[in-house]
Design a protein around this motif. Structure first.
Motif, PDB file in Angstrom:
ATOM      1  N   GLU A   1      -0.464   1.582   0.038  1.00  0.00           N
ATOM      2  CA  GLU A   1      -1.390   2.188   1.198  1.00  0.00           C
ATOM      3  C   GLU A   1      -1.361   3.888   0.929  1.00  0.00           C
ATOM      4  O   GLU A   1      -0.150   4.256   0.785  1.00  0.00           O
ATOM      5  CB  GLU A   1      -0.930   1.846   2.300  1.00  0.00           C
ATOM      6  CG  GLU A   1      -1.300   0.182   2.554  1.00  0.00           C
ATOM      7  CD  GLU A   1      -1.003  -0.188   3.971  1.00  0.00           C
ATOM      8  OE1 GLU A   1      -0.459   0.649   4.922  1.00  0.00           O
ATOM      9  OE2 GLU A   1      -1.006  -1.202   4.156  1.00  0.00           O
ATOM     10  N   PRO A   2      -2.534   4.422   0.943  1.00  0.00           N
ATOM     11  CA  PRO A   2      -2.616   5.887   0.823  1.00  0.00           C
ATOM     12  C   PRO A   2      -1.584   6.517   1.947  1.00  0.00           C
ATOM     13  O   PRO A   2      -1.664   6.051   3.045  1.00  0.00           O
ATOM     14  CB  PRO A   2      -3.934   6.299   0.730  1.00  0.00           C
ATOM     15  CG  PRO A   2      -4.527   5.051   0.266  1.00  0.00           C
ATOM     16  CD  PRO A   2      -3.502   3.900   0.947  1.00  0.00           C
ATOM     17  N   GLY A   3      -0.736   7.358   1.670  1.00  0.00           N
ATOM     18  CA  GLY A   3      -0.111   8.124   2.480  1.00  0.00           C
ATOM     19  C   GLY A   3       1.231   7.631   2.789  1.00  0.00           C
ATOM     20  O   GLY A   3       2.077   8.283   3.529  1.00  0.00           O
ATOM     21  N   ALA A   4       1.398   6.328   2.545  1.00  0.00           N
ATOM     22  CA  ALA A   4       2.779   5.462   2.914  1.00  0.00           C
ATOM     23  C   ALA A   4       4.194   6.098   2.099  1.00  0.00           C
ATOM     24  O   ALA A   4       5.163   6.548   2.878  1.00  0.00           O
ATOM     25  CB  ALA A   4       2.760   4.063   2.761  1.00  0.00           C
ATOM     26  N   MET A   5       3.885   6.284   0.775  1.00  0.00           N
ATOM     27  CA  MET A   5       5.074   6.622  -0.001  1.00  0.00           C
ATOM     28  C   MET A   5       5.696   8.243   0.455  1.00  0.00           C
ATOM     29  O   MET A   5       6.870   8.355   0.479  1.00  0.00           O
ATOM     30  CB  MET A   5       4.905   6.598  -1.405  1.00  0.00           C
ATOM     31  CG  MET A   5       5.056   5.159  -2.072  1.00  0.00           C
ATOM     32  SD  MET A   5       5.146   5.399  -4.003  1.00  0.00           S
ATOM     33  CE  MET A   5       3.375   5.741  -4.257  1.00  0.00           C
TER      34      MET A   5
END
Length: 156
Positions: free
Chosen positions: A25-29
Motif C-alpha cells: 500500500e502506498p505510504g505504508a512503508m
C-alpha cells in the motif's frame, strides 16, 4: 561485495496478507520501515514484480555523519524481483553512495510463515556491503520488524 548474510525474525500478530499489504500500500512503508533513529520519505513507488521503489532514510540527529548518501541520509533504489502475495517478497537493494564499501547489490528476502498465533516474518539480507556494520544492520533489521509489528497489529 561480500558474501555476508544477515537475518532477523519476529512473530507478528497479524495475517500474512496484512503484513504483505504493509509493503504494497502506498505510504505504508514510510511509516514502519525506517529504523527508530530515522524517518522515511518515498521518492518513487511502483509495487509490482519487476517494479521498484526509491526511498530516502534520514537520521533523526543530523550532523553525526552517519549517512551513506549524504551526511545525514541514506538513499536506496530497490527493484522488486519476486512477489508472492502473503508469502514472500524478494528485492535487490542498491545504496547510493560514493563510498565503494557500500557498492553493489544486496538481496533482501522477506518471508511470511503463517502460524496459529500470528505470522513468523523473516528478513534475510544476502551480499551485504562491507560498509554496513553487522551490529548496525542487526539493530536496523530488528527495529524495522518491531515497527512492522506495531503497524500491522494497530491495523488489525
Amino acid at each position: 561485495m561480500t558474501s555476508r548474510i544477515d537475518s532477523a525474525s519476529r512473530l507478528i500478530q497479524g495475517t500474512p496478507q496484512a503484513i504483505y499489504r504493509a509493503f504494497a500500500e502506498p505510504g505504508a512503508m514510510e511509516r514502519w520501515l525506517p529504523p527508530d533513529d530515522m524517518t522515511g520519505e518515498m521518492l518513487h513507488f511502483d509495487f509490482r514484480e519487476g517494479g521498484s521503489y526509491r526511498m530516502r532514510l534520514t537520521y533523526a540527529r543530523s550532523g553525526e555523519g552517519r549517512g551513506k548518501t549524504s551526511e545525514d541520509a541514506d538513499e536506496v533504489a530497490v527493484r522488486l524481483t519476486r512477489l508472492e502475495e502473503g508469502r514472500r517478497i524478494e528485492q535487490q537493494v542498491m545504496f547510493e553512495s560514493e563510498d565503494p564499501s557500500f557498492a553493489g547489490v544486496m538481496h533482501m528476502i522477506w518471508t511470511f510463515l503463517p502460524r496459529d498465533d500470528g505470522t513468523f516474518v523473516t528478513i534475510r539480507a544476502e551480499d551485504v556491503p562491507e560498509g554496513v556494520r553487522p551490529e548496525d544492520h542487526e539493530a536496523g533489521l530488528i527495529s524495522s520488524l518491531e515497527n512492522l509489528a506495531g503497524f500491522v497489529e494497530a491495523a488489525e
